[in-house]
Design a protein around this motif. Structure first.
Motif, mmCIF file in Angstrom:
data_model
loop_
_atom_site.group_PDB
_atom_site.id
_atom_site.type_symbol
_atom_site.label_atom_id
_atom_site.label_comp_id
_atom_site.label_asym_id
_atom_site.label_seq_id
_atom_site.Cartn_x
_atom_site.Cartn_y
_atom_site.Cartn_z
ATOM 1 N N ARG A 110 -12.192 -17.191 -4.168
ATOM 2 C CA ARG A 110 -10.897 -17.271 -3.853
ATOM 3 C C ARG A 110 -10.210 -15.811 -4.000
ATOM 4 N N MET A 111 -10.592 -15.130 -5.103
ATOM 5 C CA MET A 111 -9.885 -13.999 -5.355
ATOM 6 C C MET A 111 -10.325 -12.909 -4.222
ATOM 7 N N LEU A 112 -11.329 -12.971 -3.627
ATOM 8 C CA LEU A 112 -11.730 -12.183 -2.669
ATOM 9 C C LEU A 112 -11.278 -12.437 -1.223
ATOM 10 N N ASP A 113 -10.567 -13.669 -1.276
ATOM 11 C CA ASP A 113 -9.833 -13.951 -0.111
ATOM 12 C C ASP A 113 -8.328 -13.813 -0.242
ATOM 13 N N ASP A 114 -8.054 -13.314 -1.375
ATOM 14 C CA ASP A 114 -6.778 -13.159 -1.630
ATOM 15 C C ASP A 114 -5.933 -11.854 -1.355
ATOM 16 N N PRO A 115 -5.019 -11.789 -0.393
ATOM 17 C CA PRO A 115 -4.574 -10.454 0.056
ATOM 18 C C PRO A 115 -3.782 -9.893 -1.108
ATOM 19 N N LEU A 116 -2.989 -10.558 -1.957
ATOM 20 C CA LEU A 116 -2.280 -10.267 -2.899
ATOM 21 C C LEU A 116 -3.216 -9.408 -4.203
ATOM 22 N N PHE A 117 -4.368 -10.046 -4.186
ATOM 23 C CA PHE A 117 -5.354 -9.479 -5.127
ATOM 24 C C PHE A 117 -5.657 -7.878 -4.595
ATOM 25 N N TRP A 118 -6.034 -7.856 -3.520
ATOM 26 C CA TRP A 118 -6.250 -6.605 -2.878
ATOM 27 C C TRP A 118 -5.181 -5.638 -2.793
ATOM 28 N N SER A 119 -3.934 -5.935 -2.613
ATOM 29 C CA SER A 119 -2.811 -5.445 -2.620
ATOM 30 C C SER A 119 -2.603 -4.695 -3.886
ATOM 31 N N ALA A 120 -2.912 -5.706 -5.085
ATOM 32 C CA ALA A 120 -2.741 -4.960 -6.393
ATOM 33 C C ALA A 120 -3.757 -4.263 -6.860
ATOM 34 N N THR A 121 -4.988 -4.138 -6.167
ATOM 35 C CA THR A 121 -5.872 -3.443 -6.575
ATOM 36 C C THR A 121 -5.732 -1.881 -5.768
ATOM 37 N N LYS A 122 -5.194 -2.056 -4.756
ATOM 38 C CA LYS A 122 -4.930 -0.895 -3.974
ATOM 39 C C LYS A 122 -3.977 -0.035 -4.731
ATOM 40 N N ASN A 123 -3.015 -0.625 -5.333
ATOM 41 C CA ASN A 123 -1.738 -0.020 -6.072
ATOM 42 C C ASN A 123 -2.561 0.460 -7.414
ATOM 43 N N THR A 124 -3.297 -0.208 -8.041
ATOM 44 C CA THR A 124 -3.878 0.122 -9.135
ATOM 45 C C THR A 124 -4.637 1.394 -8.764
ATOM 46 N N LEU A 125 -5.611 1.589 -7.998
ATOM 47 C CA LEU A 125 -6.401 2.893 -7.836
ATOM 48 C C LEU A 125 -5.669 3.878 -7.125
#
Length: 350
Positions: A110-125
Protein backbone atom coordinates in the motif's frame (compact mmCIF):
# COMPACT_ATOMS: atom_id res chain seq x y z
CA UNK A 1 82.99 -32.36 44.10
CA UNK A 2 82.01 -31.09 40.66
CA UNK A 3 82.32 -27.50 39.67
CA UNK A 4 79.41 -25.83 37.79
CA UNK A 5 79.88 -23.76 34.68
CA UNK A 6 78.97 -20.61 36.54
CA UNK A 7 81.83 -21.11 39.02
CA UNK A 8 84.57 -21.44 36.43
CA UNK A 9 87.24 -18.80 36.41
CA UNK A 10 86.48 -15.88 34.14
CA UNK A 11 82.70 -16.42 34.32
CA UNK A 12 82.37 -16.21 30.56
CA UNK A 13 79.89 -19.03 30.22
CA UNK A 14 76.30 -18.62 31.55
CA UNK A 15 74.69 -21.34 33.63
CA UNK A 16 73.05 -24.17 31.72
CA UNK A 17 69.75 -23.49 33.49
CA UNK A 18 69.60 -20.07 31.81
CA UNK A 19 70.52 -21.33 28.36
CA UNK A 20 67.58 -23.72 28.05
CA UNK A 21 64.71 -21.13 28.31
CA UNK A 22 66.63 -18.77 26.06
CA UNK A 23 66.95 -21.48 23.43
CA UNK A 24 63.24 -22.29 23.74
CA UNK A 25 62.30 -18.64 23.23
CA UNK A 26 64.63 -18.40 20.23
CA UNK A 27 63.16 -21.56 18.71
CA UNK A 28 59.61 -20.33 19.22
CA UNK A 29 60.48 -16.98 17.68
CA UNK A 30 62.13 -18.67 14.71
CA UNK A 31 58.96 -20.67 14.06
CA UNK A 32 56.88 -17.49 13.95
CA UNK A 33 55.01 -17.88 17.20
CA UNK A 34 55.48 -16.27 20.58
CA UNK A 35 56.09 -18.28 23.73
CA UNK A 36 52.92 -19.36 25.50
CA UNK A 37 53.65 -17.41 28.65
CA UNK A 38 54.35 -14.20 26.72
CA UNK A 39 50.98 -14.47 24.96
CA UNK A 40 49.10 -14.42 28.26
CA UNK A 41 51.12 -11.60 29.73
CA UNK A 42 49.20 -8.39 30.37
CA UNK A 43 45.76 -10.01 30.28
CA UNK A 44 43.73 -8.91 33.28
CA UNK A 45 40.98 -11.29 34.46
CA UNK A 46 37.45 -9.99 34.04
CA UNK A 47 36.77 -10.13 37.78
CA UNK A 48 39.67 -7.79 38.46
CA UNK A 49 38.56 -5.48 35.65
CA UNK A 50 35.01 -5.51 37.01
CA UNK A 51 36.22 -4.59 40.48
CA UNK A 52 38.56 -1.95 39.06
CA UNK A 53 35.97 -0.28 36.80
CA UNK A 54 32.89 -0.72 38.98
CA UNK A 55 32.58 3.05 39.50
CA UNK A 56 32.51 3.76 35.77
CA UNK A 57 30.07 0.91 35.20
CA UNK A 58 27.71 2.26 37.85
CA UNK A 59 27.92 5.71 36.26
CA UNK A 60 27.00 4.40 32.80
CA UNK A 61 24.33 1.99 34.02
CA UNK A 62 21.48 4.59 34.10
CA UNK A 63 22.35 5.68 30.57
CA UNK A 64 22.31 2.08 29.36
CA UNK A 65 18.93 1.48 31.02
CA UNK A 66 17.45 4.61 29.43
CA UNK A 67 18.89 3.65 26.05
CA UNK A 68 17.37 0.18 26.24
CA UNK A 69 14.05 1.49 27.52
CA UNK A 70 13.48 4.30 25.02
CA UNK A 71 15.52 3.22 21.97
CA UNK A 72 15.54 -0.56 21.79
CA UNK A 73 12.40 -1.77 23.53
CA UNK A 74 10.15 0.36 21.24
CA UNK A 75 11.68 -1.46 18.26
CA UNK A 76 9.53 -4.44 19.23
CA UNK A 77 6.48 -2.35 18.33
CA UNK A 78 7.46 -2.50 14.65
CA UNK A 79 5.65 -5.81 14.55
CA UNK A 80 2.40 -3.86 13.99
CA UNK A 81 3.71 -2.97 10.50
CA UNK A 82 2.83 -6.56 9.52
CA UNK A 83 -0.60 -6.42 11.14
CA UNK A 84 -3.89 -4.62 10.80
CA UNK A 85 -3.41 -3.15 14.24
CA UNK A 86 -6.47 -2.06 16.19
CA UNK A 87 -5.73 -0.60 19.65
CA UNK A 88 -9.37 -1.04 20.71
CA UNK A 89 -9.52 -4.79 20.13
CA UNK A 90 -8.21 -5.33 23.67
CA UNK A 91 -8.21 -3.59 27.02
CA UNK A 92 -4.89 -1.84 26.32
CA UNK A 93 -2.67 -1.13 23.36
CA UNK A 94 0.05 -3.63 24.25
CA UNK A 95 -2.18 -6.69 24.49
CA UNK A 96 -3.96 -5.52 21.33
CA UNK A 97 -0.83 -6.47 19.40
CA UNK A 98 -1.49 -10.15 20.20
CA UNK A 99 -5.13 -9.93 19.07
CA UNK A 100 -4.68 -7.96 15.84
CA UNK A 101 -4.78 -9.93 12.57
CA UNK A 102 -1.64 -10.48 10.53
CA UNK A 103 -1.60 -9.08 6.99
CA UNK A 104 2.01 -9.75 5.95
CA UNK A 105 3.49 -7.12 3.61
CA UNK A 106 0.14 -5.59 2.72
CA UNK A 107 1.02 -2.27 4.40
CA UNK A 108 4.27 -2.05 2.42
CA UNK A 109 2.48 -2.72 -0.87
CA UNK A 110 0.00 0.00 0.00
CA UNK A 111 2.87 2.36 0.75
CA UNK A 112 4.39 1.83 -2.71
CA UNK A 113 1.05 2.65 -4.36
CA UNK A 114 0.46 5.80 -2.30
CA UNK A 115 1.30 9.01 -4.25
CA UNK A 116 1.37 11.03 -1.02
CA UNK A 117 4.18 8.82 0.25
CA UNK A 118 6.27 9.46 -2.86
CA UNK A 119 5.57 13.19 -2.64
CA UNK A 120 6.76 13.25 0.97
CA UNK A 121 9.83 11.20 0.01
CA UNK A 122 10.65 13.62 -2.81
CA UNK A 123 10.38 16.64 -0.50
CA UNK A 124 12.55 14.87 2.09
CA UNK A 125 15.33 14.05 -0.39
CA UNK A 126 15.30 17.54 -1.91
CA UNK A 127 15.57 19.13 1.53
CA UNK A 128 18.36 16.73 2.48
CA UNK A 129 20.41 17.65 -0.60
CA UNK A 130 19.87 21.35 0.03
CA UNK A 131 20.88 21.00 3.68
CA UNK A 132 23.97 19.02 2.69
CA UNK A 133 25.04 21.65 0.14
CA UNK A 134 23.93 24.87 1.84
CA UNK A 135 23.96 24.06 5.55
CA UNK A 136 26.76 21.54 6.14
CA UNK A 137 29.67 23.79 4.96
CA UNK A 138 28.49 26.80 7.00
CA UNK A 139 29.77 25.62 10.44
CA UNK A 140 33.12 24.70 8.87
CA UNK A 141 33.53 28.14 7.29
CA UNK A 142 32.45 29.95 10.46
CA UNK A 143 34.81 27.85 12.58
CA UNK A 144 37.71 28.76 10.29
CA UNK A 145 36.79 32.44 10.51
CA UNK A 146 36.49 32.42 14.30
CA UNK A 147 39.71 30.45 14.65
CA UNK A 148 41.57 33.11 12.66
CA UNK A 149 40.54 35.83 15.12
CA UNK A 150 43.56 36.73 17.23
CA UNK A 151 41.87 38.29 20.25
CA UNK A 152 40.46 35.59 22.56
CA UNK A 153 37.73 37.87 23.95
CA UNK A 154 36.35 38.69 20.48
CA UNK A 155 36.48 35.00 19.60
CA UNK A 156 34.58 34.00 22.75
CA UNK A 157 31.87 36.64 22.21
CA UNK A 158 31.35 35.65 18.56
CA UNK A 159 31.21 31.98 19.50
CA UNK A 160 28.64 32.60 22.25
CA UNK A 161 26.42 34.71 19.98
CA UNK A 162 26.40 32.06 17.27
CA UNK A 163 25.83 29.20 19.71
CA UNK A 164 22.95 30.85 21.62
CA UNK A 165 20.16 30.06 19.08
CA UNK A 166 20.88 26.36 19.50
CA UNK A 167 19.03 26.52 22.84
CA UNK A 168 15.92 28.13 21.29
CA UNK A 169 12.89 26.00 20.55
CA UNK A 170 11.55 25.76 17.02
CA UNK A 171 8.49 27.70 18.11
CA UNK A 172 10.70 30.65 19.01
CA UNK A 173 12.77 30.30 15.83
CA UNK A 174 9.71 30.32 13.58
CA UNK A 175 8.31 33.27 15.53
CA UNK A 176 11.50 35.29 15.03
CA UNK A 177 11.48 34.62 11.29
CA UNK A 178 7.77 35.50 11.18
CA UNK A 179 8.46 38.86 12.79
CA UNK A 180 11.21 39.57 10.26
CA UNK A 181 10.11 37.96 6.98
CA UNK A 182 6.34 37.66 7.46
CA UNK A 183 3.65 39.80 5.89
CA UNK A 184 3.47 41.95 9.02
CA UNK A 185 7.19 41.69 9.70
CA UNK A 186 9.80 44.40 9.94
CA UNK A 187 11.00 44.15 6.33
CA UNK A 188 7.50 44.18 4.82
CA UNK A 189 6.43 47.19 6.91
CA UNK A 190 9.60 49.09 6.04
CA UNK A 191 9.05 48.51 2.33
CA UNK A 192 5.42 49.62 2.57
CA UNK A 193 6.41 52.86 4.31
CA UNK A 194 8.74 53.68 1.41
CA UNK A 195 6.16 52.98 -1.28
CA UNK A 196 7.11 49.42 -2.14
CA UNK A 197 4.69 46.53 -2.09
CA UNK A 198 5.08 44.27 0.89
CA UNK A 199 5.89 40.57 0.73
CA UNK A 200 5.42 37.51 2.88
CA UNK A 201 8.14 34.89 2.61
CA UNK A 202 6.59 32.80 5.36
CA UNK A 203 3.68 31.79 3.12
CA UNK A 204 5.62 31.36 -0.15
CA UNK A 205 5.54 27.64 -0.95
CA UNK A 206 8.16 28.00 -3.69
CA UNK A 207 10.75 29.49 -1.32
CA UNK A 208 9.82 27.34 1.66
CA UNK A 209 12.75 24.94 1.14
CA UNK A 210 15.27 27.77 1.32
CA UNK A 211 13.43 29.29 4.29
CA UNK A 212 13.78 26.14 6.38
CA UNK A 213 17.47 25.93 5.44
CA UNK A 214 17.98 29.49 6.67
CA UNK A 215 16.19 28.65 9.90
CA UNK A 216 18.34 25.55 10.42
CA UNK A 217 21.53 27.52 9.77
CA UNK A 218 20.57 30.24 12.25
CA UNK A 219 19.60 27.72 14.92
CA UNK A 220 22.16 24.91 14.67
CA UNK A 221 25.26 26.31 12.97
CA UNK A 222 26.67 27.30 16.35
CA UNK A 223 26.66 23.70 17.54
CA UNK A 224 28.76 22.66 14.55
CA UNK A 225 31.17 25.52 15.24
CA UNK A 226 31.83 24.11 18.72
CA UNK A 227 32.70 20.71 17.27
CA UNK A 228 35.07 22.04 14.62
CA UNK A 229 36.74 24.50 16.99
CA UNK A 230 37.42 21.63 19.39
CA UNK A 231 39.12 19.76 16.54
CA UNK A 232 41.17 22.84 15.63
CA UNK A 233 42.29 23.27 19.23
CA UNK A 234 44.02 19.89 19.03
CA UNK A 235 46.21 20.96 16.10
CA UNK A 236 49.79 21.57 17.18
CA UNK A 237 51.06 25.11 16.68
CA UNK A 238 54.37 23.64 15.54
CA UNK A 239 52.72 22.66 12.28
CA UNK A 240 51.68 26.25 11.59
CA UNK A 241 55.13 27.54 12.54
CA UNK A 242 56.84 25.00 10.31
CA UNK A 243 54.54 25.87 7.40
CA UNK A 244 55.18 29.58 7.94
CA UNK A 245 58.94 29.00 7.97
CA UNK A 246 58.59 27.16 4.66
CA UNK A 247 56.99 30.25 3.19
CA UNK A 248 53.32 29.18 3.36
CA UNK A 249 50.85 32.05 3.60
CA UNK A 250 47.56 32.08 5.46
CA UNK A 251 45.69 30.32 2.66
CA UNK A 252 48.37 27.66 2.27
CA UNK A 253 48.41 26.99 6.00
CA UNK A 254 44.63 26.66 6.00
CA UNK A 255 44.71 24.28 3.03
CA UNK A 256 47.63 22.09 4.12
CA UNK A 257 47.32 22.20 7.94
CA UNK A 258 43.86 23.26 9.10
CA UNK A 259 41.65 21.37 6.65
CA UNK A 260 43.57 18.07 6.97
CA UNK A 261 43.13 18.36 10.74
CA UNK A 262 39.38 18.82 10.28
CA UNK A 263 38.99 16.01 7.76
CA UNK A 264 38.31 13.19 10.30
CA UNK A 265 35.65 15.28 12.03
CA UNK A 266 34.11 16.31 8.72
CA UNK A 267 33.96 12.68 7.63
CA UNK A 268 32.33 11.60 10.89
CA UNK A 269 29.67 14.32 10.84
CA UNK A 270 29.04 13.70 7.15
CA UNK A 271 28.40 10.01 7.80
CA UNK A 272 25.99 10.87 10.61
CA UNK A 273 24.28 13.47 8.44
CA UNK A 274 23.82 11.00 5.60
CA UNK A 275 22.29 8.58 8.08
CA UNK A 276 19.69 11.22 8.93
CA UNK A 277 18.92 11.86 5.26
CA UNK A 278 15.27 10.87 5.72
CA UNK A 279 14.93 12.76 9.04
CA UNK A 280 15.13 16.38 7.96
CA UNK A 281 12.89 17.57 10.77
CA UNK A 282 9.45 17.30 12.30
CA UNK A 283 8.52 20.18 14.56
CA UNK A 284 9.94 22.80 12.20
CA UNK A 285 7.75 21.60 9.32
CA UNK A 286 4.69 20.88 11.42
CA UNK A 287 4.64 24.45 12.75
CA UNK A 288 4.66 25.92 9.24
CA UNK A 289 2.41 23.37 7.58
CA UNK A 290 -0.69 25.56 7.66
CA UNK A 291 1.13 28.56 6.16
CA UNK A 292 2.58 26.90 3.04
CA UNK A 293 0.38 23.84 2.65
CA UNK A 294 1.05 20.12 2.86
CA UNK A 295 2.45 19.95 -0.67
CA UNK A 296 5.54 21.98 0.23
CA UNK A 297 6.01 21.05 3.89
CA UNK A 298 5.12 17.35 3.92
CA UNK A 299 8.17 15.20 4.72
CA UNK A 300 8.36 11.61 5.89
CA UNK A 301 8.31 12.54 9.58
CA UNK A 302 5.18 14.65 9.26
CA UNK A 303 3.65 12.06 6.93
CA UNK A 304 4.09 9.33 9.57
CA UNK A 305 2.60 11.61 12.22
CA UNK A 306 -0.34 12.53 10.00
CA UNK A 307 -1.15 8.94 9.04
CA UNK A 308 -0.54 7.40 12.45
CA UNK A 309 -1.69 10.01 14.97
CA UNK A 310 -4.14 12.09 12.98
CA UNK A 311 -5.78 9.31 10.97
CA UNK A 312 -5.24 6.46 13.44
CA UNK A 313 -3.66 4.20 10.80
CA UNK A 314 -0.94 2.87 13.10
CA UNK A 315 0.08 -0.14 11.02
CA UNK A 316 0.64 1.88 7.88
CA UNK A 317 2.57 4.56 9.77
CA UNK A 318 4.72 1.88 11.39
CA UNK A 319 5.48 0.39 7.96
CA UNK A 320 6.61 3.78 6.65
CA UNK A 321 8.71 4.39 9.74
CA UNK A 322 10.29 0.93 9.48
CA UNK A 323 11.29 1.47 5.86
CA UNK A 324 12.66 4.88 6.76
CA UNK A 325 14.78 3.39 9.56
CA UNK A 326 16.14 0.53 7.43
CA UNK A 327 17.14 2.92 4.66
CA UNK A 328 18.83 5.17 7.23
CA UNK A 329 20.91 2.26 8.55
CA UNK A 330 21.93 1.30 5.02
CA UNK A 331 22.96 4.88 4.30
CA UNK A 332 25.09 5.01 7.47
CA UNK A 333 26.85 1.75 6.56
CA UNK A 334 27.41 2.89 2.97
CA UNK A 335 28.70 6.32 3.98
CA UNK A 336 30.96 4.77 6.61
CA UNK A 337 32.37 2.35 4.02
CA UNK A 338 33.04 5.29 1.73
CA UNK A 339 34.85 7.06 4.58
CA UNK A 340 37.04 3.98 5.02
CA UNK A 341 37.91 4.06 1.33
CA UNK A 342 39.03 7.68 1.79
CA UNK A 343 41.28 6.63 4.65
CA UNK A 344 39.10 8.00 7.46
CA UNK A 345 37.75 6.15 10.49
CA UNK A 346 34.12 7.23 10.17
CA UNK A 347 31.72 6.03 12.86
CA UNK A 348 33.68 2.87 13.63
CA UNK A 349 36.98 1.34 12.55
CA UNK A 350 37.32 -1.40 9.95
Amino acid sequence: MSITAGSRPGGSHPPAAVEEPTAAVAAATAKGRAPRRAGKAGKVPWRIRLRRDRTLILMTLPVIVLLLLFNYVPLLGNVVAFQNYDPYVSSNGITAIFHSPWVGVEQFARMLDDPLFWSATKNTLVLFVLQLVLFFPVPIALALVINSVIRPRVRAVAQAIMYLPHFFSWVLVVTVFQQILGGAGIIAQTLERHGWSGFDLMTDAGLFKFLVIAQAVWKDAGWGIIVFLAALAAVSTDLYEAAAMDGAGRRRRMWHVTLPALRPVIALLLVLRVGDALSVGFEQFLLQRAAVGAGASEVLDTYVWNMGIQNGDFSYAAAVGLVKGVIGVCLVLGANKFAHLLGEQGVYKK
